[in-house]
Design a protein around this motif. Structure first.
Motif, PDB file in Angstrom:
ATOM      1  N   ILE A   1      51.566  64.542  48.412  1.00  0.00           N
ATOM      2  CA  ILE A   1      51.577  63.437  47.448  1.00  0.00           C
ATOM      3  C   ILE A   1      52.495  62.328  47.964  1.00  0.00           C
ATOM      4  CG2 ILE A   1      51.931  62.799  45.053  1.00  0.00           C
ATOM      5  CD1 ILE A   1      49.730  64.959  45.635  1.00  0.00           C
ATOM      6  N   SER A   2      51.904  61.178  48.255  1.00  0.00           N
ATOM      7  CA  SER A   2      52.682  60.069  48.810  1.00  0.00           C
ATOM      8  C   SER A   2      53.730  59.577  47.818  1.00  0.00           C
ATOM      9  CB  SER A   2      51.746  58.904  49.173  1.00  0.00           C
ATOM     10  OG  SER A   2      50.899  59.255  50.248  1.00  0.00           O
ATOM     11  N   PHE A   3      54.968  59.430  48.324  1.00  0.00           N
ATOM     12  CA  PHE A   3      56.114  58.872  47.612  1.00  0.00           C
ATOM     13  C   PHE A   3      56.626  59.759  46.487  1.00  0.00           C
ATOM     14  CE2 PHE A   3      53.474  55.575  49.416  1.00  0.00           C
ATOM     15  CZ  PHE A   3      54.325  55.219  50.450  1.00  0.00           C
ATOM     16  N   ALA A   4      56.223  61.033  46.531  1.00  0.00           N
ATOM     17  CA  ALA A   4      56.762  61.987  45.559  1.00  0.00           C
ATOM     18  C   ALA A   4      58.107  62.536  46.016  1.00  0.00           C
ATOM     19  CB  ALA A   4      55.778  63.137  45.351  1.00  0.00           C
ATOM     20  N   ALA A   5      58.321  62.646  47.323  1.00  0.00           N
ATOM     21  CA  ALA A   5      59.511  63.325  47.833  1.00  0.00           C
ATOM     22  C   ALA A   5      60.802  62.624  47.452  1.00  0.00           C
ATOM     23  CB  ALA A   5      59.423  63.471  49.352  1.00  0.00           C
ATOM     24  N   ASP A   6      60.803  61.277  47.458  1.00  0.00           N
ATOM     25  CA  ASP A   6      62.056  60.549  47.237  1.00  0.00           C
ATOM     26  C   ASP A   6      62.006  59.525  46.114  1.00  0.00           C
ATOM     27  OD1 ASP A   6      63.614  61.781  49.122  1.00  0.00           O
ATOM     28  OD2 ASP A   6      63.128  60.364  50.718  1.00  0.00           O
ATOM     29  N   ARG A   7      60.889  58.782  46.016  1.00  0.00           N
ATOM     30  CA  ARG A   7      60.972  57.519  45.298  1.00  0.00           C
ATOM     31  C   ARG A   7      60.223  57.430  43.970  1.00  0.00           C
ATOM     32  NH1 ARG A   7      59.890  53.856  50.544  1.00  0.00           N
ATOM     33  NH2 ARG A   7      58.680  55.695  51.049  1.00  0.00           N
ATOM     34  N   ALA A   8      59.148  58.154  43.799  1.00  0.00           N
ATOM     35  CA  ALA A   8      58.365  58.007  42.570  1.00  0.00           C
ATOM     36  C   ALA A   8      59.125  58.544  41.363  1.00  0.00           C
ATOM     37  CB  ALA A   8      57.034  58.730  42.703  1.00  0.00           C
ATOM     38  N   ARG A   9      59.061  57.809  40.263  1.00  0.00           N
ATOM     39  CA  ARG A   9      59.664  58.283  39.013  1.00  0.00           C
ATOM     40  C   ARG A   9      58.618  58.902  38.100  1.00  0.00           C
ATOM     41  NH1 ARG A   9      60.596  57.028  33.881  1.00  0.00           N
ATOM     42  NH2 ARG A   9      59.360  55.115  33.915  1.00  0.00           N
ATOM     43  N   VAL A  10      57.393  58.384  38.191  1.00  0.00           N
ATOM     44  CA  VAL A  10      56.297  58.859  37.346  1.00  0.00           C
ATOM     45  C   VAL A  10      55.160  59.340  38.242  1.00  0.00           C
ATOM     46  CG1 VAL A  10      54.695  58.271  35.486  1.00  0.00           C
ATOM     47  CG2 VAL A  10      56.917  57.136  35.620  1.00  0.00           C
ATOM     48  N   ALA A  11      54.525  60.409  37.843  1.00  0.00           N
ATOM     49  CA  ALA A  11      53.351  60.914  38.562  1.00  0.00           C
ATOM     50  C   ALA A  11      52.164  60.953  37.617  1.00  0.00           C
ATOM     51  CB  ALA A  11      53.618  62.301  39.130  1.00  0.00           C
ATOM     52  N   ILE A  12      51.017  60.511  38.114  1.00  0.00           N
ATOM     53  CA  ILE A  12      49.766  60.760  37.388  1.00  0.00           C
ATOM     54  C   ILE A  12      49.277  62.117  37.869  1.00  0.00           C
ATOM     55  CG2 ILE A  12      47.380  60.044  37.063  1.00  0.00           C
ATOM     56  CD1 ILE A  12      48.243  57.182  37.277  1.00  0.00           C
ATOM     57  N   VAL A  13      49.362  63.087  36.985  1.00  0.00           N
ATOM     58  CA  VAL A  13      49.043  64.474  37.340  1.00  0.00           C
ATOM     59  C   VAL A  13      47.652  64.818  36.819  1.00  0.00           C
ATOM     60  CG1 VAL A  13      49.721  66.891  37.109  1.00  0.00           C
ATOM     61  CG2 VAL A  13      51.479  65.104  37.275  1.00  0.00           C
ATOM     62  N   PHE A  14      46.805  65.287  37.708  1.00  0.00           N
ATOM     63  CA  PHE A  14      45.463  65.728  37.330  1.00  0.00           C
ATOM     64  C   PHE A  14      45.500  67.230  37.079  1.00  0.00           C
ATOM     65  CE2 PHE A  14      44.888  61.756  39.419  1.00  0.00           C
ATOM     66  CZ  PHE A  14      43.800  61.173  38.802  1.00  0.00           C
ATOM     67  N   ALA A  15      45.014  67.633  35.899  1.00  0.00           N
ATOM     68  CA  ALA A  15      45.100  69.038  35.501  1.00  0.00           C
ATOM     69  C   ALA A  15      43.913  69.403  34.616  1.00  0.00           C
ATOM     70  CB  ALA A  15      46.414  69.296  34.757  1.00  0.00           C
ATOM     71  N   GLN A  16      43.609  70.686  34.571  1.00  0.00           N
ATOM     72  CA  GLN A  16      42.559  71.203  33.690  1.00  0.00           C
ATOM     73  C   GLN A  16      43.089  71.226  32.252  1.00  0.00           C
ATOM     74  OE1 GLN A  16      39.535  71.879  34.593  1.00  0.00           O
ATOM     75  NE2 GLN A  16      39.525  72.490  36.761  1.00  0.00           N
ATOM     76  N   LEU A  17      42.419  70.495  31.377  1.00  0.00           N
ATOM     77  CA  LEU A  17      42.840  70.412  29.982  1.00  0.00           C
ATOM     78  C   LEU A  17      42.321  71.616  29.191  1.00  0.00           C
ATOM     79  CD1 LEU A  17      43.977  69.059  27.452  1.00  0.00           C
ATOM     80  CD2 LEU A  17      41.909  67.639  27.363  1.00  0.00           C
TER      81      LEU A  17
ATOM     82  N   ARG B   1      57.824  52.907  39.552  1.00  0.00           N
ATOM     83  CA  ARG B   1      57.242  53.396  40.797  1.00  0.00           C
ATOM     84  C   ARG B   1      56.564  54.740  40.544  1.00  0.00           C
ATOM     85  NH1 ARG B   1      62.234  52.983  44.845  1.00  0.00           N
ATOM     86  NH2 ARG B   1      63.258  53.865  43.021  1.00  0.00           N
ATOM     87  N   GLY B   2      55.305  54.818  40.963  1.00  0.00           N
ATOM     88  CA  GLY B   2      54.561  56.026  40.642  1.00  0.00           C
ATOM     89  C   GLY B   2      53.827  56.606  41.826  1.00  0.00           C
ATOM     90  N   CYS B   3      53.331  57.832  41.637  1.00  0.00           N
ATOM     91  CA  CYS B   3      52.531  58.502  42.647  1.00  0.00           C
ATOM     92  C   CYS B   3      51.277  59.080  42.001  1.00  0.00           C
ATOM     93  CB  CYS B   3      53.331  59.582  43.376  1.00  0.00           C
ATOM     94  SG  CYS B   3      53.960  60.910  42.317  1.00  0.00           S
ATOM     95  N   PHE B   4      50.374  59.561  42.824  1.00  0.00           N
ATOM     96  CA  PHE B   4      49.038  59.976  42.405  1.00  0.00           C
ATOM     97  C   PHE B   4      48.872  61.437  42.790  1.00  0.00           C
ATOM     98  CE2 PHE B   4      44.370  60.104  43.156  1.00  0.00           C
ATOM     99  CZ  PHE B   4      43.905  59.531  41.984  1.00  0.00           C
ATOM    100  N   ALA B   5      49.075  62.339  41.816  1.00  0.00           N
ATOM    101  CA  ALA B   5      49.117  63.773  42.104  1.00  0.00           C
ATOM    102  C   ALA B   5      47.767  64.421  41.820  1.00  0.00           C
ATOM    103  CB  ALA B   5      50.223  64.442  41.296  1.00  0.00           C
ATOM    104  N   LEU B   6      46.849  64.249  42.752  1.00  0.00           N
ATOM    105  CA  LEU B   6      45.524  64.856  42.635  1.00  0.00           C
ATOM    106  C   LEU B   6      45.382  66.068  43.552  1.00  0.00           C
ATOM    107  CD1 LEU B   6      42.500  64.767  41.697  1.00  0.00           C
ATOM    108  CD2 LEU B   6      42.081  63.292  43.669  1.00  0.00           C
ATOM    109  N   THR B   7      45.645  65.873  44.839  1.00  0.00           N
ATOM    110  CA  THR B   7      45.409  66.916  45.840  1.00  0.00           C
ATOM    111  C   THR B   7      46.281  68.141  45.593  1.00  0.00           C
ATOM    112  OG1 THR B   7      44.940  65.189  47.453  1.00  0.00           O
ATOM    113  CG2 THR B   7      45.350  67.387  48.305  1.00  0.00           C
ATOM    114  N   GLU B   8      45.658  69.297  45.654  1.00  0.00           N
ATOM    115  CA  GLU B   8      46.387  70.560  45.578  1.00  0.00           C
ATOM    116  C   GLU B   8      46.289  71.279  46.920  1.00  0.00           C
ATOM    117  OE1 GLU B   8      45.796  71.371  40.773  1.00  0.00           O
ATOM    118  OE2 GLU B   8      44.993  72.823  42.226  1.00  0.00           O
ATOM    119  N   PHE B   9      47.205  72.224  47.128  1.00  0.00           N
ATOM    120  CA  PHE B   9      47.219  72.962  48.385  1.00  0.00           C
ATOM    121  C   PHE B   9      45.887  73.675  48.607  1.00  0.00           C
ATOM    122  CE2 PHE B   9      48.308  76.703  51.011  1.00  0.00           C
ATOM    123  CZ  PHE B   9      48.851  76.041  52.103  1.00  0.00           C
ATOM    124  N   ARG B  10      45.305  74.166  47.539  1.00  0.00           N
ATOM    125  CA  ARG B  10      44.061  74.931  47.637  1.00  0.00           C
ATOM    126  C   ARG B  10      42.832  74.043  47.427  1.00  0.00           C
ATOM    127  NH1 ARG B  10      45.556  79.977  45.160  1.00  0.00           N
ATOM    128  NH2 ARG B  10      45.575  78.792  43.201  1.00  0.00           N
TER     129      ARG B  10
END
Length: 671
Positions: free
Chosen positions: A222-238, A177-186
């Motif tokens: 981030i949908s399903f990050a609070a309780d259920r996701a085990r893996v996140a696809i994290v978008f970051a500056q490389l 079960r995964g989530c999609f971590a794109l949106t940031e607060f800023r």
């Protein structure tokens, strides 16, 4: 408009004599149109058609993946005890709502009717899976879409063969079960390639270090990050050494196999919401979290063990567009699901209106009788039938956009992107309007939770902003329409646009409402697209002459016209695709019924923009009155028996509708 035309075209080489001649022709065009319209009278509508077959209309509305749709609906019926909402759920805590959404999502996945691989193997079927499931539980469809489309789809599109082999089967079975971590607060989805989360490569250990530098960089909502996701696809500056290579996607474990939060990861729940509390939205923070080099989804970019960077995409912004491509699929699924949401709201309101009796004093019997229903009130019927016609037209439009998206290629990507963005904006904003209107038309019943209309209003509001704010996406569509008009250069566009205006004016001068004249109404809607686009082009040119930049003029001075262009274009496209769908139906009574709905849709769009037509002198007040009269005639002809049969074309499983009292036997529930 004449003055704007004169001052705009003169600098582009047109002589004064040519301009005077052009303005004279325009003047006489308006004069002739006004004269003709004074002698035109609208014709009345005929009797209602009641012998149409809703199954023929259903086939046209469903459009694609017909076998899958039949199987999926049958599966929902067979397991209605799981998918049907229960009255006690409206008293559930957040945790109970989340558990219920997960149970329904797992049950839907257990059907084995769809796979994450369908995103590329059978795109239309994958979108259809969203359309069928979204009537069950709004939180469950969010869970399904985030897990399969955003999380699974990103692995499928951006991952290597190794990533796909490792994850896709587990994604299908719901084990990973995964989530999609794109949106940031800023930085939201609309911020482009701006992002503050970092991923520094450590060549000594061959690891990436994922880090949230400050609270503004937290991954937010981030949908399903609070309780259920085990893996996140994290978008970051490389970052490699001192060089930044832009935004990339990384697979990051945020929980271990026991469900405990991983060291270095901080997860917060966003809290209670007006709706969708089965969706455990969360906030993610990373404190120097190390992941292996293989965590990089490396279809387009690779990092060697020594830190050497290779990428097939040269520009940093283009890299972001590539790694966030799955958002386009999300917009497509949301746009299609928004049409289903509108259908469900209309079904509830129309069935209630047809069955809800109203007391009326009988002078002869000298007592109240209950032979009339809410549907007999024109103020009720007119709004609902117009919204029904608009939703049917939106269905045909979204079917076309889905097909274009499924068959897209690099050569037409700009056009397909504009279509998807425009469709998502159009259908979600329509869902907000229609769901709110349906709730209002049901009075107190619309406010009772179990009738779901209040929830549908909030859900519609939520889908306006997810995967890109609909107001911004509308501007992207409008820009494409304007750019297409300017293909031959601005000077040529202005000159050709003026000539096209003459042609449209000449035909509009002869326009009169004729029952069944759907081709004539399509011309009117296309004319509106041209005139709004041409007006926008003239205004931009004038601001340019005054030294005002395009962005400033667009966003500060001309935004209402920009949004009007989007709406006009989508209206015309909906009408065009409706006429094509109309021709595909061979059953004559059904074709006649659909023709009436398509005509009503176009007339309603003209009526809602009569202020624009009047102020621009494109239609006279006589034509406007005939439009309104024709709408009244069509709505009067569609009686309760007819509209209830029409609703069968939506093919909602009755076993699920039993959970909505006003969509089934509401009087029995009130006993």
């Amino acid at each position: 408009m004449f003055a704007d035309l004169f001052t705009t075209l003169l600098p582009y080489g047109a002589s004064v004599v040519e301009l005077v001649l052009l303005l004279t022709l325009l003047y006489f065009g308006f004069a002739i149109r006004a004269l003709v319209m004074r002698v035109r009278e609208p014709k009345e509508a005929g009797a209602a058609y009641t012998d149409f077959d809703p199954t023929h209309l259903q086939a046209a509305l469903d459009h694609d993946s017909l076998k899958f749709r039949h199987q999926a609906r049958q599966y929902l019926r067979e397991h209605a005890d799981v998918f049907r909402r229960r009255p006690e759920e409206y008293d559930f805590t957040m945790q109970q709502q989340r558990a219920a959404a997960e149970v329904r999502t797992r049950k839907y996945v257990d059907s084995k009717l769809m796979s994450v691989r369908d995103i590329t193997a059978d795109t239309l079927k994958f979108i259809a899976a969203h359309e069928i499931f979204c009537i069950c539980d709004p939180s469950a469809i969010y869970f399904f879409s985030v897990h399969f489309n955003l999380f699974g789809g990103t692995v499928l599109r951006l991952g290597s063969d190794g990533h796909r082999e490792q994850f896709l089967d587990d994604i299908d079975s719901f084990d990973a079960r995964g989530c999609f971590a794109l949106t940031e607060f800023r930085h939201g989805v609309n911020s482009g390639f701006f992002m503050d989360t970092t991923a520094h490569f450590d060549a000594t250990t061959e690891e990436f270090i994922i880090h949230t530098p400050d609270s503004g960089a937290q991954k937010h909502w981030i949908s399903f990050a609070a309780d259920r996701a085990r893996v996140a696809i994290v978008f970051a500056q490389l970052h490699i050494g001192d060089e930044c290579h832009g935004v990339h996607a990384f697979m990051v474990d945020i929980r271990d196999d026991t469900g405990s939060v991983r060291e270095g990861v901080r997860i917060e729940d966003v809290g209670h919401k007006p709706c969708l509390n089965g969706n455990d939205n969360g906030r993610l923070f990373f404190h120097h979290v190390r992941v292996p080099r293989s965590a990089l989804l490396d279809r387009f970019s690779q990092v060697d063990a020594d830190g050497s960077f290779h990428c097939a995409i040269e520009k940093i912004r283009d890299r972001f567009l590539s790694v966030s491509d799955q958002l386009m699929s999300g917009r497509m699924c949301i746009g299609a699901s928004a049409v289903v949401l509108s259908k469900l709201a209309l079904l509830c309101a129309i069935r209630y209106s047809v069955g809800r009796t109203q007391a009326q004093w009988d002078k002869r019997l000298k007592k109240p009788t209950y032979d009339n229903t809410l549907w007999d009130k024109m103020c009720q019927r007119r709004c609902l039938v117009q919204a029904l016609a608009g939703t049917v037209a939106s269905s045909f439009m979204i079917n076309f956009v889905k097909e274009r998206y499924a068959k897209r290629s690099p050569s037409d990507m700009d056009e397909v992107t504009a279509l998807v963005c425009g469709a998502k904006s159009y259908t979600t904003l329509e869902a907000v309007r229609i769901s709110g209107m349906c709730r209002d038309k049901c009075g107190g019943q619309g406010l009772i939770s179990v009738n779901q209309l209040g929830e549908l209003v909030n859900v519609a509001a939520s889908i306006v902003v997810v995967e890109g704010d609909s107001m911004l996406l509308a501007q992207k569509c409008a820009k494409f329409v304007l750019d297409k008009m300017q293909d031959k250069g601005k000077a040529a566009m202005l000159a050709l646009g003026a000539l096209e205006s003459l042609k449209y004016n000449a035909r509009l001068a002869m326009f009169a409402v004729k029952p069944g004249d759907v081709e004539g109404l399509l011309f009117v809607l296309n004319a509106r697209v041209h005139f709004v686009a041409f007006s926008l082009a003239l205004s931009l040119a004038n601001y340019h002459r005054k030294g005002v930049g395009v962005l400033e003029a667009w966003s500060k001075h001309l935004l209402p016209t920009v949004l009007d262009l989007h709406n006009a274009y989508m209206d015309a496209l909906s009408m065009q695709r409706s006429l094509i769908a109309l021709k595909s139906i061979s059953h004559e009574p059904t074709q006649l019924m659909l023709k009436r709905l398509v005509e009503l849709f176009a007339l309603s769009r003209v009526e809602s923009n009569l202020g624009w037509f009047y102020s621009s002198t494109y239609l006279s007040s006589f034509a406007g009155k005939s439009v309104t009269a024709r709408i009244d005639n069509i709505c009067t002809a569609i009686d309760g028996r007819c509209v209830v049969r029409l609703l069968k074309a939506f093919a909602f499983p009755e076993e699920l509708l039993e959970a909505i009292p006003i969509a089934s036997d509401w009087e029995k529930v009130m006993e």
